[in-house]
Write an enzyme that holds these catalytic residues in place. Structure first.
Site, PDB file in Angstrom:
ATOM      1  N   LYS A  75     -31.333  -8.545  33.392  1.00 39.94           N
ATOM      2  CA  LYS A  75     -30.950  -8.051  32.068  1.00 39.94           C
ATOM      3  C   LYS A  75     -29.992  -6.684  32.039  1.00 39.94           C
ATOM      4  CE  LYS A  75     -33.573  -6.299  27.909  1.00 39.94           C
ATOM      5  NZ  LYS A  75     -34.901  -5.933  27.538  1.00 39.94           N
ATOM      6  N   SER A 135     -36.135  -8.336  23.549  1.00 40.04           N
ATOM      7  CA  SER A 135     -35.013  -8.058  23.690  1.00 40.04           C
ATOM      8  C   SER A 135     -34.129  -8.580  25.081  1.00 40.04           C
ATOM      9  CB  SER A 135     -34.672  -6.720  23.734  1.00 40.04           C
ATOM     10  OG  SER A 135     -35.165  -6.053  24.820  1.00 40.04           O
ATOM     11  N   SER A 157     -40.742  -7.553  25.033  1.00 35.77           N
ATOM     12  CA  SER A 157     -39.230  -8.205  25.345  1.00 35.77           C
ATOM     13  C   SER A 157     -38.977  -8.965  26.515  1.00 35.77           C
ATOM     14  CB  SER A 157     -38.291  -6.905  25.505  1.00 35.77           C
ATOM     15  OG  SER A 157     -38.328  -6.134  24.190  1.00 35.77           O
TER      16      SER A 157
END
Length: 557
Positions: free
Chosen positions: A167, A241, A265
């Protein structure tokens, strides 16, 4: 306490109306509008709620029973992927290790196939929006080095030659860590602890995955890098996210990725993309090299194709690094009992009205997961209803206040650099009072104490991960997206408590809804008992239906 969830009253807003609303929030009359907004949403009831004797300091999490055996992280990772044979059509960590061992393919060939697939899937008008940065030549050189080690019979670990994606909230030397923004463009000099441990294990880091801007929304629509699209249906969101981190695993580009979880997330995209996601105990996996966004509720952790994949990553990534203060005082991590499918004596805590506060297909699939656990010997213990209003406002106040502080310097100079949804949430974070934040921290301590007491009588809490499967992408609102709080609530309803308390929580596939979209079930355990969650997760996984998404690639054949 009777189960109650307050309805979300905020309207769905997009386009010029959303822009006007954000400009109002940031104007001289913004505080008046914001106060009405939070009052209408139920904050006054929370502000008046006593925190008893809880101080605004988090309760130290108890260590529990030690593992039955001492093994190195590499040995534990190897044990995880060797625990159960995996069908050859599923390209898991075990599949990569077996293919390399048998000589049918090597890391160089694999990387070239993956690069071709990424070019096809992540470019042009039909791109999936998975990556924000890659350096294919560097990955190829790492693959060549891995291939040499494997030929010599000296792999660094079971992850040697296995593709992984990070990420874009996790530092990777030579890459910017944009946090999904358009202004953090300077490459970082050093790897995060997570990246360094993956490299030391021989993993091939393909690049940085797309994410919701500053991780402030669970939808996965980024105004700068584009919407991340779901491999099960590109017209659906991935969740966020850690949006790209969930989608790359589902699409078959890697069996493992790294996400971060301040409010679901990791678990939300895992559920919506049909993969496994682990938010370990707070501090279990060091945050060194992960730019701070929300200090008190943040976690970094793995998403994987199977529970074994996630267990292998957990084994390699967890443990103190000498830098992260939260990670320093914890017991050794382990996988004791991991292969034991007999769940006799395991107690599943379920509040049925809460469990059933989700779409019918979600509830049905998650009940099938509960049945798989009880068929293996576990028993259900009914537990009291959670106070969702207290959990909502405690979590919202902490995470938004901390994000507002983390981004304050840039907001003061160039607030227009942020997307409209981020500006809305940052304005709310700046609006909270100092007394609100202290009140929230006290309730965090109180909620942790109450959950520890509850879990003396149960071993694991079971809920759906999300109340709905992947919602439709609002195409007409792109690139800026929309404010849609009912969808946010449906995605976050079950995930907040684990972030507040720091307890470990695992999302794993439970099956599919009538449209063929994945359903996720969530297991939440006591501090430092990730091994139990993973053990139960394997039982659920064996009973759940397995399918391949319509958008999917293979790297080993």
């Amino acid at each position: 306490m009777t189960y109650q969830r307050n309805p979300v009253k905020a309207p769905r807003v997009s386009g010029m109306a959303l822009k006007a609303f954000v400009n109002t929030l940031e104007s001289s009359v913004g505080s008046v509008v914001l106060e009405k907004l939070v009052r209408d949403s139920g904050i006054e009831q929370w502000r008046e709620l006593p925190a008893d004797d809880a101080p605004p300091v988090q309760l130290p999490l108890p260590h529990g029973a030690p593992g039955a055996e001492a093994q190195s992280p590499g040995e534990q990772a190897a044990r995880a992927i060797a625990a159960t044979p995996v069908p050859k059509e599923r390209e898991t960590v075990s599949s990569f290790a077996r293919a390399y061992r048998e000589g049918g393919v090597d890391p160089v060939t694999v990387v070239r196939r993956i690069h071709e697939a990424i070019e096809r899937l992540d470019s042009g008008k039909d791109r999936l929006g998975l990556f924000v940065a890659r350096k294919p030549d560097e990955v190829l050189r790492a693959a060549e080095a891995s291939a040499e080690r494997l030929r010599a019979g000296r792999p660094l670990s079971v992850l040697d030659g296995v593709p992984v994606v990070l990420k874009d909230e996790v530092d990777l030397a030579g890459f910017p860590t944009t946090l999904g923004t358009k202004f953090r463009n300077q490459p970082v000099a050093a790897d995060s602890t997570v990246a360094a441990r993956l490299k030391a294990a021989g993993a091939l880091i393909l690049g940085k995955a797309n994410m919701n801007e500053i991780g402030i929304n669970p939808i996965g629509l980024n105004p700068h890098h584009g919407a991340a699209r779901n491999p099960w249906n590109r017209g659906r969101i991935t969740g966020g996210s850690s949006s790209g981190s969930g989608a790359v695993v589902a699409a078959g580009l890697c069996p493992l990725s790294i996400g971060a979880d301040g409010g679901g997330s990791i678990r939300i995209p895992a559920a919506l993309c049909g993969v496994v996601g682990l938010k370990a105990t707070w501090g279990r996996i060091p945050e060194t090299g992960v730019p701070p966004l929300c200090w008190n509720v943040a976690h970094v952790g793995p998403l994987g194709l199977t529970v074994d994949d996630v267990a292998a990553a957990y084994a390699l990534l967890a443990g103190p690094d000498g830098h992260d203060i939260v990670a320093q005082s914890q017991p050794p991590h382990h996988l004791s009992g991991y292969e034991d499918g007999n769940l006799s004596g395991v107690r599943l805590g379920i509040c049925w009205p809460y469990f059933e506060d989700a779409d019918a297909d979600v509830v049905a699939r998650c009940k099938e997961s509960v049945r798989a656990l009880t068929d293996a010997g576990a028993r259900v213990v009914e537990i009291p209803a959670p106070d969702l209003n207290t959990i909502l406002w405690t979590h919202s106040c902490i995470i938004l206040s901390e994000m507002a502080e983390a981004m304050l310097a840039h907001v003061k100079t160039r607030s227009a650099d942020f997307g409209l949804d981020s500006r809305t949430n940052l304005a709310i974070g700046r609006h909270f009072r100092a007394t609100d934040l202290v009140h929230a921290l006290r309730h965090r301590h109180k909620l942790t104490r109450e959950l520890l007491a509850l879990m003396k009588d149960v071993d694991v809490l079971v809920t759906p991960t999300t109340a709905t499967t992947a919602p439709v992408i609002p195409e007409a609102t792109l690139p800026h997206g929309e404010s849609n709080l009912p969808v946010v609530d449906a995605l976050m309803r079950f995930v907040r408590l684990a972030n507040l308390t720091g307890f470990p929580s695992l999302s794993l596939p439970a099956g599919f809804d009538r449209e063929g979209l994945p359903v996720g079930v969530q297991l939440t355990g006591r501090p430092y008992e990730e091994h139990l969650l993973l053990r139960l997760g394997r039982v659920v996984e064996r009973a759940a239906e397995v399918r391949t998404p319509p958008i999917h690639v293979t790297a080993l054949r």
